[in-house]
Design a protein around this motif. Structure first.
Motif, mmCIF file in Angstrom:
data_model
loop_
_atom_site.group_PDB
_atom_site.id
_atom_site.type_symbol
_atom_site.label_atom_id
_atom_site.label_comp_id
_atom_site.label_asym_id
_atom_site.label_seq_id
_atom_site.Cartn_x
_atom_site.Cartn_y
_atom_site.Cartn_z
ATOM 1 N N ASP A 42 14.130 0.147 -9.869
ATOM 2 C CA ASP A 42 14.902 0.985 -8.949
ATOM 3 C C ASP A 42 16.069 1.660 -9.656
ATOM 4 O OD1 ASP A 42 13.219 0.240 -6.980
ATOM 5 O OD2 ASP A 42 14.569 -1.250 -6.078
ATOM 6 N N PHE A 43 16.625 1.006 -10.670
ATOM 7 C CA PHE A 43 17.799 1.550 -11.335
ATOM 8 C C PHE A 43 17.456 2.753 -12.206
ATOM 9 C CE2 PHE A 43 20.804 1.822 -14.801
ATOM 10 C CZ PHE A 43 21.984 1.904 -14.096
ATOM 11 N N PHE A 44 16.289 2.763 -12.787
ATOM 12 C CA PHE A 44 15.965 3.748 -13.803
ATOM 13 C C PHE A 44 15.520 5.090 -13.250
ATOM 14 C CE2 PHE A 44 16.850 1.128 -17.175
ATOM 15 C CZ PHE A 44 16.330 -0.131 -16.952
ATOM 16 N N GLN A 66 19.234 2.057 -1.982
ATOM 17 C CA GLN A 66 19.971 2.044 -3.254
ATOM 18 C C GLN A 66 21.358 2.653 -3.077
ATOM 19 O OE1 GLN A 66 17.612 4.194 -6.076
ATOM 20 N NE2 GLN A 66 16.451 2.400 -6.711
ATOM 21 N N LEU A 67 21.427 3.740 -2.339
ATOM 22 C CA LEU A 67 22.704 4.411 -2.098
ATOM 23 C C LEU A 67 23.658 3.488 -1.347
ATOM 24 C CD1 LEU A 67 24.399 6.979 -2.296
ATOM 25 C CD2 LEU A 67 23.368 7.726 -0.161
ATOM 26 N N GLN A 68 23.141 2.780 -0.354
ATOM 27 C CA GLN A 68 23.982 1.856 0.416
ATOM 28 C C GLN A 68 24.481 0.713 -0.467
ATOM 29 O OE1 GLN A 68 21.333 0.867 3.617
ATOM 30 N NE2 GLN A 68 22.049 2.559 4.930
ATOM 31 N N ASP A 69 23.586 0.203 -1.331
ATOM 32 C CA ASP A 69 23.999 -0.858 -2.262
ATOM 33 C C ASP A 69 25.102 -0.360 -3.190
ATOM 34 O OD1 ASP A 69 22.219 -2.660 -1.193
ATOM 35 O OD2 ASP A 69 20.706 -2.408 -2.775
ATOM 36 N N ALA A 75 32.719 -0.003 -2.893
ATOM 37 C CA ALA A 75 33.784 -0.464 -1.998
ATOM 38 C C ALA A 75 34.380 -1.776 -2.507
ATOM 39 C CB ALA A 75 33.253 -0.631 -0.581
ATOM 40 N N GLU A 76 33.505 -2.695 -2.987
ATOM 41 C CA GLU A 76 33.994 -3.963 -3.533
ATOM 42 C C GLU A 76 34.866 -3.721 -4.764
ATOM 43 O OE1 GLU A 76 30.500 -6.234 -4.337
ATOM 44 O OE2 GLU A 76 30.074 -6.629 -2.217
ATOM 45 N N LEU A 77 34.404 -2.835 -5.636
ATOM 46 C CA LEU A 77 35.182 -2.519 -6.834
ATOM 47 C C LEU A 77 36.503 -1.837 -6.465
ATOM 48 C CD1 LEU A 77 32.374 -1.290 -9.251
ATOM 49 C CD2 LEU A 77 33.662 -3.435 -9.382
ATOM 50 N N GLU A 78 36.454 -1.002 -5.472
ATOM 51 C CA GLU A 78 37.672 -0.320 -5.004
ATOM 52 C C GLU A 78 38.672 -1.342 -4.456
ATOM 53 O OE1 GLU A 78 39.708 3.091 -4.878
ATOM 54 O OE2 GLU A 78 37.584 3.122 -5.341
#
Length: 162
Positions: A42-44, A66-69, A75-78
């Protein structure tokens, strides 16, 4: 049928290229702040269904997932960034307060302590001089007393011989 096999071959080749590029990217990452990408497909890139070049509803829902993840991770990083920024600002404020206190000590307290120490040293020197002065006066008085006693003794002796 040959076209289907050729399409699968191209897709497999593209996935291999993307995996190798990702591995090279992982090897050249420059520190712990760069996270390693997960190695699932999914990442590639877009994971296309078997229907060829068209995106299916499953493909779109996968991309939305994927976009939601990614939005959740963002948001977590923010939030983590905000916490770290808050801690940094708190520490900077504490540092500024300590710096002001140190400056105040250097400008006000230390000079007054030096002046007090100088005054104490001067008073000590004055006390030493006064003690020596008193000792000299005491020696002089003892000498005069002795002389007076001797004089009195002589006068008494002369008076007795008369």
């Amino acid at each position: 049928m040959d076209a289907h096999h050729a399409s699968l071959g191209r897709r497999t080749l593209e996935e291999i290229r993307q995996k190798r590029a990702a591995e090279r990217l992982i090897k050249t990452s420059s520190g712990p702040d760069l996270t390693q990408p997960s190695l699932h497909n999914d990442f590639f890139g877009i994971k296309k269904s078997e229907s060829g070049n068209r995106l299916t509803e499953a493909d779109v829902s996968g991309l939305v997932s994927q976009l939601q993840d990614l939005q959740r991770k963002n948001a977590e990083l923010e939030e983590e960034n905000n916490k770290l920024t808050s801690k940094l600002q708190t520490r900077e404020a504490e540092n500024d307060a300590q710096q002001k206190r140190l400056t105040n000590l250097e400008q006000n307290t230390v000079p007054s302590l030096r002046k007090a120490l100088k005054d104490v040293a001067m008073e000590k020197d004055a006390a030493v001089v006064a003690r020596e002065d008193l000792s000299a006066q005491l020696r002089t008085l003892k000498k005069r007393l002795k002389e007076a006693e001797e004089e009195q003794y002589r006068v008494c002796n002369q008076f007795l011989y008369i």
